[in-house]
Structure formats: structure tokens, C-alpha cells
Design an enzyme around this catalytic site. Structure first.
Site, PDB file in Angstrom:
ATOM      1  N   ASN A  10       0.852  -1.183   0.000  1.00 32.92           N
ATOM      2  CA  ASN A  10       0.000   0.000   0.000  1.00 32.92           C
ATOM      3  C   ASN A  10       0.897   1.245   0.000  1.00 32.92           C
ATOM      4  O   ASN A  10       1.569   1.536   0.989  1.00 32.92           O
ATOM      5  CB  ASN A  10      -0.904  -0.029   1.233  1.00 32.92           C
ATOM      6  CG  ASN A  10      -1.855   1.139   1.295  1.00 32.92           C
ATOM      7  OD1 ASN A  10      -1.476   2.278   1.080  1.00 32.92           O
ATOM      8  ND2 ASN A  10      -3.101   0.863   1.618  1.00 32.92           N
ATOM      9  N   ASP A  70      -1.475  -3.890  10.536  1.00 32.87           N
ATOM     10  CA  ASP A  70      -2.833  -4.252  10.148  1.00 32.87           C
ATOM     11  C   ASP A  70      -3.723  -3.215  10.788  1.00 32.87           C
ATOM     12  O   ASP A  70      -3.623  -2.931  11.982  1.00 32.87           O
ATOM     13  CB  ASP A  70      -3.234  -5.664  10.568  1.00 32.87           C
ATOM     14  CG  ASP A  70      -4.471  -6.115   9.784  1.00 32.87           C
ATOM     15  OD1 ASP A  70      -4.530  -5.853   8.566  1.00 32.87           O
ATOM     16  OD2 ASP A  70      -5.380  -6.707  10.369  1.00 32.87           O
ATOM     17  N   ASP A 156     -10.415   7.365   4.363  1.00 30.83           N
ATOM     18  CA  ASP A 156     -10.200   8.735   4.846  1.00 30.83           C
ATOM     19  C   ASP A 156     -11.273   9.737   4.385  1.00 30.83           C
ATOM     20  O   ASP A 156     -11.684  10.599   5.163  1.00 30.83           O
ATOM     21  CB  ASP A 156      -8.816   9.241   4.441  1.00 30.83           C
ATOM     22  CG  ASP A 156      -7.686   8.576   5.232  1.00 30.83           C
ATOM     23  OD1 ASP A 156      -7.971   7.807   6.165  1.00 30.83           O
ATOM     24  OD2 ASP A 156      -6.510   8.842   4.907  1.00 30.83           O
TER      25      ASP A 156
END
Length: 197
Positions: A10, A70, A156
Site C-alpha cells: 500500500n 494491520d 479517509d
């Protein structure tokens, strides 16, 4: 130069780690820098279990210090979902936009006062020859009715932070780092970083 491997593909997460830890004598790498790096199955039932699984698997493979994260979104009105399935909530493709669409659809009839949510982050640090260490952070907020903001990644744009009167995606990277779940976990890691590494 020392190397620290972040067990993620990511790019948003990688940027957050680089802002915090990269220096003249420490290079931050990710699974994007390792050809043929495995995608470790997140078979744990908690954020902590998944972080440890990833950190230890990649550490054994590379024999380098590894940090695995995580993290995810926990929504009260959805009985804690998406939780550990946050990245793949709308399917195995890990599509941020599809995940947001699914949450907004499931939350469309939930009144404002019942839209409480929290982001959680568990960092596992696996170093060859040492016990795996865990660091955690959490950030409370609410789920909006629509997207707002262009910073950040993941959920977000729909995670409203009351203390800033903005969504997480409307915060600057520096503002987000100061209050986010990952920022808090990284603060705790930073306190002992030199001892660990």
C-alpha cells in the site's frame, strides 16, 4: 546503509512510514521493492494477529527487520464491520472506492448520532533473533454521508474527525500523522525505535 522493510504494498502506508523513519542512514523499503514478494494471507481474527503473521513471515523470508501494519475501520452501527476485512470489504481486489461505496450504502439510513466509528492500527515489529513487539493506536470519529477531501487513502474521505471539523482526507499529511491511528502507533514505536534497531 541500514534497511527497514515495511510489509505492505500500500503506497499510502509506505509514505507514512518514510515520513517518520527514513534518514541518511536508514532506507525504508516495502514489498513493492522486493520482486516476487508474497502477499501473506491475513487469516487472523484480530488486527494484532494479522500484523504478527505478516511481520514474521516476511522477516523469515528476508532475514531483515520488518514492520507490518494491520489496520482498519470499525463502525458501531455495522457491529464492528468492516474491521479486519477493511481492505477487502467490497471484494478481494482491495478497491478503496468500492469499499467506500459499500459502507455508504450500508450506512445511508443511519442517523447522524449513530454514525460513530474508529480507526485502529496494530504494528508488529519482527527482528531476527528477537521477540515480536506490538504497538497500537486508535482514532475516534464518525462516518459522513458522502466523500470529502483528496488527501490520504482508504476510508479517509468518509471518516470525520470532530476535533478538526474535517474528514481525514481533508487533513494535511502532517495533521493526519499527528492524530491518526497509525500516527499514534508510530509514536509509540518511535519511543523505543533506537533500542529496537
Amino acid at each position: 546503509m541500514r534497511k527497514l522493510l515495511i510489509a505492505t504494498q500500500n503506497e499510502g502506508k509506505v509514505k507514512e512510514f518514510k515520513r517518520r523513519f527514513e534518514s541518511d542512514d536508514l532506507r525504508v523499503l516495502s514489498l513493492l521493492d522486493i520482486e516476487g514478494a508474497p502477499d501473506v494471507a491475513e487469516t487472523g481474527s484480530t488486527f494484532a494477529e494479522n500484523a504478527v503473521l505478516k511481520a514474521e513471515a516476511i522477516m523469515k523470508l528476508t532475514n531483515h527487520p520488518v514492520i507490518a501494519d494491520d489496520s482498519g475501520l470499525v463502525i458501531d452501527a455495522l457491529d464492528g464491520d468492516p474491521g479486519v476485512y477493511s481492505a477487502r470489504y467490497a471484494g478481494p481486489e482491495k478497491d478503496d472506492e468500492a469499499n467506500i461505496d459499500k459502507v455508504l450504502k450500508e450506512m445511508k439510513d443511519v442517523p447522524k448520532e449513530k454514525r460513530n466509528a474508529s480507526f485502529h492500527c496494530l504494528l508488529a515489529v519482527a527482528i531476527p533473533g528477537q521477540n515480536t513487539e506490538i504497538f497500537s493506536g486508535a482514532c475516534n470519529g464518525m462516518i459522513t454521508y458522502e466523500r470529502s477531501g483528496s488527501y490520504g487513502f482508504g476510508y479517509d474521505p468518509i471518516f470525520y474527525v470532530p476535533s478538526y471539523d474535517k474528514t481525514m482526507a481533508e487533513l494535511s499529511p502532517e495533521e493526519k500523522d499527528a492524530i491518526s491511528h497509525r500516527g499514534q502507533a508510530l509514536d509509540r514505536l518511535e519511543e523505543v525505535f533506537k533500542e529496537l534497531f
